[in-house]
Scaffold this active site. Structure first.
Site, PDB file in Angstrom:
ATOM      1  CE  LYS A 184      -2.921   3.326   1.223  1.00  0.00           C
ATOM      2  NZ  LYS A 184      -1.835   4.083   1.949  1.00  0.00           N
ATOM      3  CD  GLU A 265       9.700  -2.753  14.108  1.00  0.00           C
ATOM      4  OE1 GLU A 265      10.084  -1.946  15.200  1.00  0.00           O
ATOM      5  OE2 GLU A 265       9.921  -4.165  14.209  1.00  0.00           O
ATOM      6  CB  CYS A 302      11.226   5.398  14.433  1.00  0.00           C
ATOM      7  SG  CYS A 302      12.404   4.667  13.515  1.00  0.00           S
TER       8      CYS A 302
HETATM    9  P1  NAP Z   1       1.491   6.688   9.482  1.00  0.00           P
HETATM   10  O1  NAP Z   1       0.678   7.964   9.490  1.00  0.00           O
HETATM   11  O2  NAP Z   1       1.076   5.720  10.549  1.00  0.00           O
HETATM   12  O3  NAP Z   1       1.639   5.915   8.196  1.00  0.00           O
HETATM   13  C1  NAP Z   1       1.872   4.733   7.811  1.00  0.00           C
HETATM   14  C2  NAP Z   1       1.037   3.871   6.733  1.00  0.00           C
HETATM   15  O4  NAP Z   1       0.117   3.527   7.522  1.00  0.00           O
HETATM   16  C3  NAP Z   1       0.746   5.172   5.731  1.00  0.00           C
HETATM   17  O5  NAP Z   1       0.609   4.135   4.443  1.00  0.00           O
HETATM   18  C4  NAP Z   1      -1.056   5.125   6.205  1.00  0.00           C
HETATM   19  O6  NAP Z   1      -1.605   5.279   4.885  1.00  0.00           O
HETATM   20  C5  NAP Z   1      -1.097   3.861   6.899  1.00  0.00           C
HETATM   21  N1  NAP Z   1      -1.983   4.044   7.796  1.00  0.00           N
HETATM   22  C6  NAP Z   1      -1.980   4.853   8.987  1.00  0.00           C
HETATM   23  N2  NAP Z   1      -3.230   4.722   9.844  1.00  0.00           N
HETATM   24  C7  NAP Z   1      -3.721   3.725   9.220  1.00  0.00           C
HETATM   25  C8  NAP Z   1      -5.221   3.325   9.516  1.00  0.00           C
HETATM   26  N3  NAP Z   1      -5.894   3.763  10.541  1.00  0.00           N
HETATM   27  N4  NAP Z   1      -5.733   2.221   8.659  1.00  0.00           N
HETATM   28  C9  NAP Z   1      -4.991   2.032   7.578  1.00  0.00           C
HETATM   29  N5  NAP Z   1      -3.791   2.336   7.105  1.00  0.00           N
HETATM   30  C10 NAP Z   1      -3.409   3.299   7.832  1.00  0.00           C
HETATM   31  O7  NAP Z   1       2.980   6.974   9.791  1.00  0.00           O
HETATM   32  P2  NAP Z   1       4.020   8.249   9.175  1.00  0.00           P
HETATM   33  O8  NAP Z   1       3.225   9.497   9.727  1.00  0.00           O
HETATM   34  O9  NAP Z   1       4.171   7.941   7.709  1.00  0.00           O
HETATM   35  O10 NAP Z   1       5.335   7.822   9.750  1.00  0.00           O
HETATM   36  C11 NAP Z   1       5.746   8.622  11.134  1.00  0.00           C
HETATM   37  C12 NAP Z   1       5.780   7.600  12.196  1.00  0.00           C
HETATM   38  O11 NAP Z   1       6.533   6.352  11.893  1.00  0.00           O
HETATM   39  C13 NAP Z   1       6.447   8.245  13.372  1.00  0.00           C
HETATM   40  O12 NAP Z   1       5.643   8.016  14.591  1.00  0.00           O
HETATM   41  C14 NAP Z   1       7.752   7.347  13.694  1.00  0.00           C
HETATM   42  O13 NAP Z   1       8.382   7.241  14.972  1.00  0.00           O
HETATM   43  C15 NAP Z   1       7.265   5.825  13.001  1.00  0.00           C
HETATM   44  N6  NAP Z   1       8.501   5.311  12.383  1.00  0.00           N
HETATM   45  C16 NAP Z   1       8.890   4.027  12.931  1.00  0.00           C
HETATM   46  C17 NAP Z   1      10.099   3.753  12.267  1.00  0.00           C
HETATM   47  C18 NAP Z   1      10.434   2.065  12.826  1.00  0.00           C
HETATM   48  O14 NAP Z   1      11.325   1.391  12.398  1.00  0.00           O
HETATM   49  N7  NAP Z   1       9.897   1.736  14.109  1.00  0.00           N
HETATM   50  C19 NAP Z   1      10.790   3.777  11.180  1.00  0.00           C
HETATM   51  C20 NAP Z   1      10.207   5.296  10.777  1.00  0.00           C
HETATM   52  C21 NAP Z   1       9.284   5.681  11.304  1.00  0.00           C
HETATM   53  P3  NAP Z   1      -2.742   6.465   5.144  1.00  0.00           P
HETATM   54  O15 NAP Z   1      -1.914   7.513   5.436  1.00  0.00           O
HETATM   55  O16 NAP Z   1      -3.506   6.385   3.728  1.00  0.00           O
HETATM   56  O17 NAP Z   1      -3.606   5.996   6.174  1.00  0.00           O
END
Ligand code: NAP
Length: 530
Positions: A184, A265, A302
């Site tokens: 996705k 993650e 992250c």
């Molecule tokens: P995000 O908003 O959670 O989005 C990630 C993906 O998930 C997107 O494709 C988003 O698509 C989808 N998504 C989010 N909520 C969803 C839901 N309720 N239902 C279905 N799909 C959903 O995260 P981000 O803002 O891109 O990234 C920033 C975050 O990632 C930070 O908190 C950071 O710490 C974390 N991160 C963690 C790591 C690790 O390795 N642990 C690495 C990098 C970043 P849609 O927008 O279309 O919903």
């Protein structure tokens, strides 16, 4: 390359829906030209059905064929040239050099998996020979190895448009395991996703992979991803992103009539404990390193440190002053997209209104909100401040952190006990400190996936021993990593063969050991044949 903004389903393109969205350049605030079609449920279903249909063929390919596929992905990605990096930069505001670094990191990771496949021992083959004469009951011949689970759904994060997205370890390790993948696309970098997907599809065609081994679906809302995870033929999910998104999708995976593993993650506060010996030796160096780790990538890793804890003392005050000076010099920079910028701004307003927090330092220059710019902030509080407002123990995504002055060792240990699961925990200290602060280290071992000594959590080495995960909420399953070769274990399960004829066993379990892999035979590691 001409981008079409369509779903890439196997080798075909599809745009059933007239609903479209555009990527945005966060620096200019202007939309980019390609329009991306929202995937329909029928399109998602087609991608999954195709993946399910060819799973058996892809799984049964010789490991060398899958290794060749990974090698071809590297070549096709390099062939995208600068255009790929320029698009990633336009969609995220990341400088070109950062995009090039990410691409190289992703490709090195793919090469790592290629080597893993060619070597072959990762399947963890085990053989316990049977004994028909054993009394009172004959002992069966029991053999097992890891086998791929089935089609996998992958979600990347906005902050790594190349290294943790379509070409990231989730996709590559799933391919290495023998699983087809449906990604996705992240709506904040849809074009980067499409270009990377086209490289994978070209590689798949060139290496004669079965059609459907990879598909990309686009979508701006949550529906597409939710439907993908709900699809009965999807057998695992891998996600990198926010706690909110990860948790929502974990719950979707768990609520299915047949639940599936969903490897999320998520965010993390990555505390740094600065012990007295370190402060005495190198306060300036630690202040430099801390502020650099905090502001790197506009704090959008992250692993940026969201908390730094020390014992109240003159040295700690001196350290706080050094941090304050360094933060002032940080020039406000563009964040990934408006949503992340708005969440950061709201978080800073909330912290500024918190009476238990003192603003220790902030960027001297003013941020331009129209260019999604973020200034850096460092606050200061005490243990009581954390008790009064436990949200301070949560990730605030961006270049902000809180220094916590503790009354003594017990205070520090009590705070460590309150921490949620974290991807990392860092300790700065002397070896004597480590002895004196042993109770703290015992707590941290339970709280974090990676323990760092006299270093900083940002910058994660891609290698065999890396563990990038941690207790919830850092990750959904603390056993698994999303970086390093061990992450292949998320997409396989052990299958055991009892008294099976030698010729019909998977190669790695056959008596002759035709692949020459390391195996455990009757408890001993060896590459010998039986
Ligand atoms: P995000 O908003 O959670 O989005 C990630 C993906 O998930 C997107 O494709 C988003 O698509 C989808 N998504 C989010 N909520 C969803 C839901 N309720 N239902 C279905 N799909 C959903 O995260 P981000 O803002 O891109 O990234 C920033 C975050 O990632 C930070 O908190 C950071 O710490 C974390 N991160 C963690 C790591 C690790 O390795 N642990 C690495 C990098 C970043 P849609 O927008 O279309 O919903």
């Amino acid at each position: 390359m001409t981008l079409t903004g369509q779903q890439l389903i196997g080798n075909s393109e599809s745009a059933d829906s007239a609903d479209t969205f555009q990527g945005m350049n966060p620096t200019t605030g202007k939309p980019l030209k390609t329009r991306y079609h929202e995937a329909t449920t029928a399109e998602v279903d087609r991608a999954v059905s195709m993946a399910d249909k060819i799973f058996g063929t892809f799984r049964d390919l010789l490991a060398e064929r899958r290794a060749d596929f990974l090698e071809a992905i590297v070549e096709e990605t390099l062939a995208l040239g600068d255009e790929f990096l320029e698009l990633a930069s336009a969609e995220t505001g990341h400088p070109l050099a950062r995009c090039a670094m990410e691409r190289d990191r992703a490709l090195n990771q793919a090469r790592f998996f290629e080597e893993l496949l060619r070597e072959g021992s990762w399947v963890d083959a085990r053989i316990d020979r049977g004994d028909s004469n054993r009394q009172p009951l004959p002992k069966p011949d029991v053999r097992s190895l890891l086998q791929p689970i089935g089609p996998v759904a992958v979600f990347g994060a906005s902050n790594f448009p190349i290294a943790i997205s379509v070409l990231g370890a989730d996709t590559i390790s799933a391919f290495a395991a023998g699983c087809p993948v449906i990604v996705k696309a992240h709506p904040a970098h849809p074009g980067t996703c499409e270009m990377a997907a086209r490289a994978i599809i070209s590689a798949a065609k060139r290496m004669n992979m079965p059609e459907g081994v990879f598909s990309l679906v686009q979508g701006k809302g949550n529906e597409v991803g939710t439907h993908l995870v709900q699809h009965p033929k999807i057998l695992a999910g891998a996600f990198t992103g926010s706690l909110k998104g990860g948790r929502a999708l974990m719950d979707v995976a768990a609520a299915r009539s047949v639940p599936i593993p969903f490897y999320a993650e998520m965010g993390s506060v990555n505390p740094i404990f600065i012990l007295p010996g370190a402060l005495e030796e190198n306060p300036e160096g630690i202040a430099d390193g801390f502020v650099n780790a905090l502001t790197l990538g506009v704090g959008q890793f992250c692993t940026n440190p969201g908390l730094a804890l020390g014992i109240q003392s003159d040295q700690w005050d001196q350290f706080s002053a050094l941090v304050s000076e360094r933060v002032a010099k940080y020039p406000p920079s563009t964040m990934l997209h408006e949503g992340i910028h708005a969440a950061y701004t709201e978080g800073i307003i909330g912290r500024s209104e918190n009476e238990d927090l003192l603003l220790l330092g902030e960027s001297d220059a003013e941020a331009d909100p129209s260019a999604c710019e973020a200034a850096a902030y460092v606050f200061e509080t005490t243990q009581q401040g954390l008790v009064n407002d436990p949200t301070l123990l949560e990730e605030l995504f961006g270049p902000a952190s809180t220094l916590v002055s503790c009354a003594g060792v017990d205070d520090m240990v009590a705070i460590a006990e309150k921490l949620e699961g974290s991807l990392s925990a860092t300790v700065h200290g002397s070896e004597e400190d480590l002895i004196k602060f042993k109770p703290l280290l015992k707590v941290l071992q339970r709280k974090a996936g990676r323990l760092i000594f006299n270093g900083y959590p940002v910058g994660i080495e891609v290698c065999h021993s890396m563990h990038h995960g941690g207790p919830y909420p850092a990750a959904s399953h603390s056993f698994f990593t999303s970086i390093g070769t061990r992450c292949i274990q998320r997409f396989v399960r052990p299958v055991c063969y009892q008294n099976w004829p030698n010729s019909q066993l998977p190669l790695a379990l056959q008596d002759e050991n035709p692949r020459g892999v390391w195996r455990m035979i009757d408890g001993e590691r060896t590459r010998d044949e039986l």
